[in-house]
Design a protein around this motif. Structure first.
Motif, PDB file in Angstrom:
ATOM      1  N   MET A 186      49.710  49.143  35.533  1.00  0.00           N
ATOM      2  CA  MET A 186      48.661  48.210  35.172  1.00  0.00           C
ATOM      3  C   MET A 186      47.448  49.002  34.698  1.00  0.00           C
ATOM      4  N   THR A 187      46.858  48.596  33.589  1.00  0.00           N
ATOM      5  CA  THR A 187      45.711  49.308  33.038  1.00  0.00           C
ATOM      6  C   THR A 187      44.443  48.995  33.842  1.00  0.00           C
ATOM      7  N   LYS A 188      43.441  49.795  33.595  1.00  0.00           N
ATOM      8  CA  LYS A 188      42.151  49.597  34.273  1.00  0.00           C
ATOM      9  C   LYS A 188      41.581  48.222  33.934  1.00  0.00           C
ATOM     10  N   GLU A 189      41.686  47.830  32.671  1.00  0.00           N
ATOM     11  CA  GLU A 189      41.163  46.535  32.243  1.00  0.00           C
ATOM     12  C   GLU A 189      41.916  45.389  32.919  1.00  0.00           C
ATOM     13  N   ASP A 190      43.232  45.509  33.031  1.00  0.00           N
ATOM     14  CA  ASP A 190      44.032  44.472  33.691  1.00  0.00           C
ATOM     15  C   ASP A 190      43.681  44.359  35.171  1.00  0.00           C
ATOM     16  N   THR A 191      43.516  45.498  35.828  1.00  0.00           N
ATOM     17  CA  THR A 191      43.160  45.511  37.247  1.00  0.00           C
ATOM     18  C   THR A 191      41.800  44.848  37.461  1.00  0.00           C
ATOM     19  N   LEU A 192      40.842  45.204  36.625  1.00  0.00           N
ATOM     20  CA  LEU A 192      39.502  44.638  36.742  1.00  0.00           C
ATOM     21  C   LEU A 192      39.524  43.136  36.480  1.00  0.00           C
ATOM     22  N   THR A 193      40.201  42.719  35.429  1.00  0.00           N
ATOM     23  CA  THR A 193      40.272  41.297  35.095  1.00  0.00           C
ATOM     24  C   THR A 193      40.928  40.499  36.216  1.00  0.00           C
ATOM     25  N   GLN A 194      42.010  41.010  36.746  1.00  0.00           N
ATOM     26  CA  GLN A 194      42.705  40.323  37.838  1.00  0.00           C
ATOM     27  C   GLN A 194      41.790  40.201  39.061  1.00  0.00           C
ATOM     28  N   TYR A 195      41.082  41.275  39.389  1.00  0.00           N
ATOM     29  CA  TYR A 195      40.175  41.251  40.538  1.00  0.00           C
ATOM     30  C   TYR A 195      39.061  40.225  40.332  1.00  0.00           C
ATOM     31  N   LEU A 196      38.488  40.194  39.142  1.00  0.00           N
ATOM     32  CA  LEU A 196      37.393  39.267  38.865  1.00  0.00           C
ATOM     33  C   LEU A 196      37.851  37.814  38.935  1.00  0.00           C
ATOM     34  N   VAL A 197      39.027  37.522  38.435  1.00  0.00           N
ATOM     35  CA  VAL A 197      39.541  36.150  38.449  1.00  0.00           C
ATOM     36  C   VAL A 197      39.872  35.712  39.875  1.00  0.00           C
ATOM     37  N   GLU A 198      40.496  36.579  40.640  1.00  0.00           N
ATOM     38  CA  GLU A 198      40.937  36.214  41.992  1.00  0.00           C
ATOM     39  C   GLU A 198      39.788  36.046  42.977  1.00  0.00           C
ATOM     40  N   ASN A 199      38.658  36.676  42.732  1.00  0.00           N
ATOM     41  CA  ASN A 199      37.587  36.700  43.733  1.00  0.00           C
ATOM     42  C   ASN A 199      36.307  36.021  43.294  1.00  0.00           C
ATOM     43  N   GLN A 200      36.353  35.197  42.276  1.00  0.00           N
ATOM     44  CA  GLN A 200      35.136  34.613  41.734  1.00  0.00           C
ATOM     45  C   GLN A 200      34.395  33.717  42.723  1.00  0.00           C
ATOM     46  N   SER A 201      35.092  32.992  43.578  1.00  0.00           N
ATOM     47  CA  SER A 201      34.386  32.136  44.538  1.00  0.00           C
ATOM     48  C   SER A 201      33.619  32.968  45.562  1.00  0.00           C
ATOM     49  N   GLY A 202      34.166  34.115  45.951  1.00  0.00           N
ATOM     50  CA  GLY A 202      33.449  35.014  46.863  1.00  0.00           C
ATOM     51  C   GLY A 202      32.210  35.600  46.225  1.00  0.00           C
ATOM     52  N   PHE A 203      32.292  35.881  44.924  1.00  0.00           N
ATOM     53  CA  PHE A 203      31.129  36.413  44.215  1.00  0.00           C
ATOM     54  C   PHE A 203      30.005  35.374  44.203  1.00  0.00           C
ATOM     55  N   TYR A 204      30.368  34.132  43.919  1.00  0.00           N
ATOM     56  CA  TYR A 204      29.365  33.063  43.899  1.00  0.00           C
ATOM     57  C   TYR A 204      28.749  32.890  45.291  1.00  0.00           C
ATOM     58  N   ARG A 205      29.587  32.895  46.319  1.00  0.00           N
ATOM     59  CA  ARG A 205      29.101  32.715  47.687  1.00  0.00           C
ATOM     60  C   ARG A 205      28.076  33.792  48.042  1.00  0.00           C
ATOM     61  N   LEU A 206      28.367  35.038  47.676  1.00  0.00           N
ATOM     62  CA  LEU A 206      27.432  36.127  47.968  1.00  0.00           C
ATOM     63  C   LEU A 206      26.140  35.959  47.164  1.00  0.00           C
ATOM     64  N   ALA A 207      26.274  35.667  45.881  1.00  0.00           N
ATOM     65  CA  ALA A 207      25.080  35.509  45.049  1.00  0.00           C
ATOM     66  C   ALA A 207      24.224  34.349  45.555  1.00  0.00           C
ATOM     67  N   TYR A 208      24.857  33.252  45.942  1.00  0.00           N
ATOM     68  CA  TYR A 208      24.101  32.109  46.456  1.00  0.00           C
ATOM     69  C   TYR A 208      23.417  32.458  47.783  1.00  0.00           C
ATOM     70  N   SER A 209      24.088  33.233  48.630  1.00  0.00           N
ATOM     71  CA  SER A 209      23.482  33.589  49.920  1.00  0.00           C
ATOM     72  C   SER A 209      22.246  34.467  49.722  1.00  0.00           C
ATOM     73  N   VAL A 210      22.193  35.199  48.634  1.00  0.00           N
ATOM     74  CA  VAL A 210      21.033  36.042  48.349  1.00  0.00           C
ATOM     75  C   VAL A 210      19.946  35.247  47.624  1.00  0.00           C
ATOM     76  N   LEU A 211      20.349  34.463  46.618  1.00  0.00           N
ATOM     77  CA  LEU A 211      19.381  33.808  45.738  1.00  0.00           C
ATOM     78  C   LEU A 211      18.955  32.417  46.181  1.00  0.00           C
ATOM     79  N   LYS A 212      19.790  31.714  46.924  1.00  0.00           N
ATOM     80  CA  LYS A 212      19.500  30.356  47.412  1.00  0.00           C
ATOM     81  C   LYS A 212      19.245  29.365  46.282  1.00  0.00           C
ATOM     82  N   ASN A 213      19.876  29.588  45.144  1.00  0.00           N
ATOM     83  CA  ASN A 213      19.730  28.695  44.006  1.00  0.00           C
ATOM     84  C   ASN A 213      21.065  28.681  43.270  1.00  0.00           C
TER      85      ASN A 213
END
Length: 159
Positions: free
Chosen positions: A1-28
């Motif tokens: 698997m290429t670096k781009e494929d690994t990164l893309t897969q990680y970003l797609v699979e974990n997007q809700s966690g990213f939002y949760r963290l950003a919301y916990s910091v920004l509160k908006n």
């Protein structure tokens, strides 16, 4: 698997966690979505700087946290007009509860470590990489923050 494929897969699979963290910091919710989108764009643009695909998690979380802190700095420089203030107060987000308010009341460096450790379940070593602090600093901020939380919550229960 290429670096781009690994990164893309990680970003797609974990997007809700990213939002949760950003919301916990920004509160908006809008700013949290903007932060995640900006961080994803930065990650895709800078994927060449990712040396080890096994370290994609702390690499991306560092980008996301830096993006959130940039938004907080921009927010601090923005002075709302009085009518904007009234609208903002009417449209407040629901409270996260007493624990969330207590974490928000901690100094930012302690709150960030606690959010990353318990909301995102990152290891102390990963938090060290994300924040750019050495491991012992991360540990001391975590334990000091937890102590402050315990004291604050014990005081809240007494009332």
């Amino acid at each position: 698997m290429t670096k781009e494929d690994t990164l893309t897969q990680y970003l797609v699979e974990n997007q809700s966690g990213f939002y949760r963290l950003a919301y916990s910091v920004l509160k908006n919710p809008d700013e949290a979505l903007d932060a995640v989108q900006t961080a994803v764009c930065h990650a895709l643009e800078r994927q060449g700087s990712l040396r080890n695909t096994g370290a994609v998690r702390p690499w991306f979380y560092r980008i996301l946290m830096n993006t959130c802190h940039d938004i907080l700095r921009q927010r601090a420089r923005t002075v709302p007009f009085p009518e904007d203030l009234e609208l903002f107060q009417e449209d407040r987000e629901p409270s996260d509860g007493i624990l969330g308010r207590r974490v928000d009341a901690l100094p930012p460096e302690m709150g960030t470590v606690i959010r990353l450790r318990f909301y995102e379940e990152l290891t102390l070593r990963e938090i060290s990489q994300i924040t750019g602090q050495n491991l012992s600093t991360v540990k001391s901020r975590l334990y000091a923050g937890l102590k402050k939380l315990r004291i604050a919550l014990e005081g809240a229960e007494v009332l």
